[in-house]
Design an enzyme around this catalytic site. Structure first.
Site, PDB file in Angstrom:
ATOM      1  N   ASP A 215       3.236  16.452 -19.243  1.00  0.00           N
ATOM      2  CA  ASP A 215       2.292  17.062 -20.205  1.00  0.00           C
ATOM      3  C   ASP A 215       2.947  18.597 -20.546  1.00  0.00           C
ATOM      4  O   ASP A 215       2.658  19.152 -19.820  1.00  0.00           O
ATOM      5  CB  ASP A 215       1.118  16.939 -19.681  1.00  0.00           C
ATOM      6  CG  ASP A 215      -0.133  17.492 -20.617  1.00  0.00           C
ATOM      7  OD1 ASP A 215       0.172  18.383 -21.659  1.00  0.00           O
ATOM      8  OD2 ASP A 215      -1.305  17.083 -20.533  1.00  0.00           O
TER       9      ASP A 215
ATOM     10  N   TYR B 134      -4.436  18.226 -16.108  1.00  0.00           N
ATOM     11  CA  TYR B 134      -5.699  18.443 -16.954  1.00  0.00           C
ATOM     12  C   TYR B 134      -6.560  17.303 -16.373  1.00  0.00           C
ATOM     13  O   TYR B 134      -6.528  16.331 -16.106  1.00  0.00           O
ATOM     14  CB  TYR B 134      -5.366  17.798 -18.581  1.00  0.00           C
ATOM     15  CG  TYR B 134      -6.346  17.886 -19.548  1.00  0.00           C
ATOM     16  CD1 TYR B 134      -6.961  19.122 -19.907  1.00  0.00           C
ATOM     17  CD2 TYR B 134      -6.698  16.748 -20.223  1.00  0.00           C
ATOM     18  CE1 TYR B 134      -7.936  18.856 -20.690  1.00  0.00           C
ATOM     19  CE2 TYR B 134      -7.869  16.544 -20.869  1.00  0.00           C
ATOM     20  CZ  TYR B 134      -8.538  17.781 -21.219  1.00  0.00           C
ATOM     21  OH  TYR B 134      -9.377  17.735 -21.994  1.00  0.00           O
TER      22      TYR B 134
ATOM     23  N   ARG C 204      -2.166   1.721 -39.946  1.00  0.00           N
ATOM     24  CA  ARG C 204      -2.336   1.454 -38.422  1.00  0.00           C
ATOM     25  C   ARG C 204      -1.122   0.809 -38.061  1.00  0.00           C
ATOM     26  O   ARG C 204      -0.685   1.130 -36.942  1.00  0.00           O
ATOM     27  CB  ARG C 204      -3.788   0.800 -38.032  1.00  0.00           C
ATOM     28  CG  ARG C 204      -3.592   0.662 -36.479  1.00  0.00           C
ATOM     29  CD  ARG C 204      -5.104   0.074 -35.827  1.00  0.00           C
ATOM     30  NE  ARG C 204      -5.614  -1.179 -36.676  1.00  0.00           N
ATOM     31  CZ  ARG C 204      -5.100  -2.255 -36.722  1.00  0.00           C
ATOM     32  NH1 ARG C 204      -4.174  -2.750 -35.938  1.00  0.00           N
ATOM     33  NH2 ARG C 204      -5.598  -3.269 -37.316  1.00  0.00           N
TER      34      ARG C 204
ATOM     35  N   LYS D 108      -4.150  21.809 -29.387  1.00  0.00           N
ATOM     36  CA  LYS D 108      -3.815  23.193 -28.915  1.00  0.00           C
ATOM     37  C   LYS D 108      -3.060  23.990 -29.520  1.00  0.00           C
ATOM     38  O   LYS D 108      -3.257  24.293 -30.822  1.00  0.00           O
ATOM     39  CB  LYS D 108      -3.615  23.312 -27.378  1.00  0.00           C
ATOM     40  CG  LYS D 108      -4.381  22.102 -26.606  1.00  0.00           C
ATOM     41  CD  LYS D 108      -6.078  22.510 -26.567  1.00  0.00           C
ATOM     42  CE  LYS D 108      -6.698  21.279 -25.851  1.00  0.00           C
ATOM     43  NZ  LYS D 108      -6.373  20.848 -24.557  1.00  0.00           N
TER      44      LYS D 108
HETATM   45  C1  LIG Z   1      -6.540  19.634 -23.973  1.00  0.00           C
HETATM   46  C2  LIG Z   1      -5.649  18.933 -23.235  1.00  0.00           C
HETATM   47  C3  LIG Z   1      -5.369  17.613 -23.249  1.00  0.00           C
HETATM   48  C4  LIG Z   1      -6.118  16.578 -23.856  1.00  0.00           C
HETATM   49  O1  LIG Z   1      -6.251  16.731 -25.189  1.00  0.00           O
HETATM   50  P1  LIG Z   1      -7.314  16.119 -26.372  1.00  0.00           P
HETATM   51  O2  LIG Z   1      -6.702  16.600 -27.721  1.00  0.00           O
HETATM   52  O3  LIG Z   1      -8.411  17.182 -26.029  1.00  0.00           O
HETATM   53  O4  LIG Z   1      -7.455  14.864 -26.320  1.00  0.00           O
HETATM   54  C5  LIG Z   1      -4.399  17.077 -22.239  1.00  0.00           C
HETATM   55  N1  LIG Z   1      -3.589  17.728 -21.558  1.00  0.00           N
HETATM   56  C6  LIG Z   1      -3.712  19.117 -21.701  1.00  0.00           C
HETATM   57  C7  LIG Z   1      -2.806  20.020 -20.721  1.00  0.00           C
HETATM   58  C8  LIG Z   1      -4.791  19.740 -22.533  1.00  0.00           C
HETATM   59  O5  LIG Z   1      -4.945  21.182 -22.519  1.00  0.00           O
END
Ligand SMILES: *Cc1c(COP(=O)(O)O)cnc(C)c1O
Length: 388
Positions: free
Chosen positions: A186, A115, A63, A211
């Site tokens: 993001d 998001y 950690r 993703k």
């Molecule tokens: C899915 C997503 C998140 C969050 O990610 P997790 O891995 O589900 O916590 C943040 N930003 C975008 C654009 C996303 O598609």
């Protein structure tokens, strides 16, 4: 990704193109006998260092110090984005750690289409009195920059979810930085293959590696990448204290997924373009949003600023919500499922999601995977034809 675009000029990876970096970065050194891939290290504790001054010895606790498996993934994504990467247990874990860098009372300007989880986290901070938030339409550059002038943090996302609007990231990142705000992007939807926000002035990029980076819908993982090593160290400290550490297997699989991200995205993107054109011509469809379509409001910007148009599209059905529900129910190949960026194609009726009630009733979001495009079209066309 766009074959007409100059390749590898701003990938933050020296002379190598991003399509090569995804394959070559984060490997073991060239010592004979070493495995080509950094192994899956399952360890919380490591044998303590016995030499040197006590204060400079690493603790050997994952950690606090990470593991080889995390580091391999972090060095690959860091090289792609051109910064210092820190892996977290999920995308939201990374996002929460970035927000934790800010002291109480800070002023945040954020994308109104960000998001839903990021917006929920921001809203919770408002109700707890942690910070003030103003939501803006980030496709409106002037309004966003005017708001950024009195902000400590500018939170951007482009293309937006699920309408695929495109912001002028170079103008917003440079302008936000000049205005004195810390700029976060993001970059989950575009991936570093299509745009690299740190190269145009952003301070931090965040990813849901769940993703496109992971790419197989079998893990949760997040990554934050800081333009400077100092901010990277502060994020690492947030991970150590917040505890949102990545799982060993997840980090290993995310790097394995990253290896094929360029070919996966190339295929998904080519199919998304073809499906967008065919959907637009279909009588059951009232509107298609895909930045690759010449008439799309985001097209000009995406063509100028991105190295491709991506593998996400959305469309509206003339039959509204009942037709959208029926389509999701009747498709046989395309999965009716949330999330995106996997090898499999997923469709979602977004208005049914919490926090998405403002969207058009019949709006569907499609994450285009690696199946043959004609099979994807056959699946869509068969059901669209039956909607009447
Ligand atoms: C899915 C997503 C998140 C969050 O990610 P997790 O891995 O589900 O916590 C943040 N930003 C975008 C654009 C996303 O598609």
């Amino acid at each position: 990704m766009n074959s007409a675009a100059p390749a590898g000029d701003s990938g933050g990876s020296g002379s190598r193109r991003p399509q090569t970096v995804v394959v070559a970065a984060g490997r073991t050194s060239a010592i004979p006998g070493e495995p080509l891939n950094v192994p899956l290290v399952l360890a919380s504790s490591f044998r303590a260092e016995q030499e040197g001054p006590a204060e400079s010895r690493v603790t050997g606790y994952s950690r606090e110090d990470g593991t080889e498996t995390w580091t391999a993934l972090e060095s690959a994504v860091g090289e792609l984005e051109g910064g210092t990467a820190v892996a977290f247990s999920s995308g939201l874990g990374a996002i929460a750690a970035v927000l934790d860098l800010f002291a109480a009372g800070c002023r945040i300007v954020a994308a109104s289409d960000a998001y839903a989880g990021s917006r929920a986290l921001l809203a919770e901070g408002v109700s707890q009195g942690r910070w003030q938030v103003r939501l803006v339409d980030v496709t409106d550059t002037d309004t966003t920059l005017a708001a950024a002038r009195s902000a400590d943090l500018l939170w951007l996302e482009s293309p937006t979810n699920p309408l695929l609007d495109v912001a002028d990231l170079p103008a917003l990142c440079a302008g936000g930085r000049d205005a004195g705000a810390l700029v976060v992007v993001d970059n989950t939807f575009a991936t570093p293959l299509l745009q690299r926000p740190l190269a145009v002035g952003a301070h931090i990029v965040v990813h849901s590696a769940t993703k496109f980076i992971g790419g197989h819908s079998d893990l949760l993982l997040g990554i934050a990448v800081a333009a400077d090593a100092d901010t990277g160290a502060r994020l690492r400290r947030r991970r150590m204290l917040g505890g949102a550490t990545p799982g060993a297997l997840e980090a290993y699989l995310a790097l394995r997924g990253l290896r094929t991200m360029a070919v996966r995205l190339e295929r998904g993107q080519a199919s998304a373009g073809e499906l967008a054109r065919r959907l637009r011509a279909h009588p059951a469809v009232s509107r298609v949003r895909y930045p690759g379509l010449p008439e799309d409001p985001g097209h000009k910007r995406a063509a100028a600023l991105m190295d491709g148009f991506g593998a996400m599209l959305s469309f509206e059905l003339r039959g509204g919500a009942p037709a959208a529900d029926a389509l999701c129910r009747r498709l046989r190949l395309i999965n009716s499922a949330t999330s995106l960026g996997g090898v499999e194609s997923n469709i979602e009726h977004r208005v049914r999601k919490r926090g998405q009630e403002h969207l058009p009733e019949g709006l569907l979001r499609l994450s285009v995977g690696c199946e043959h495009v004609e099979d994807l079209w056959d699946d869509l066309d068969a059901v669209l034809g039956s909607l009447g």
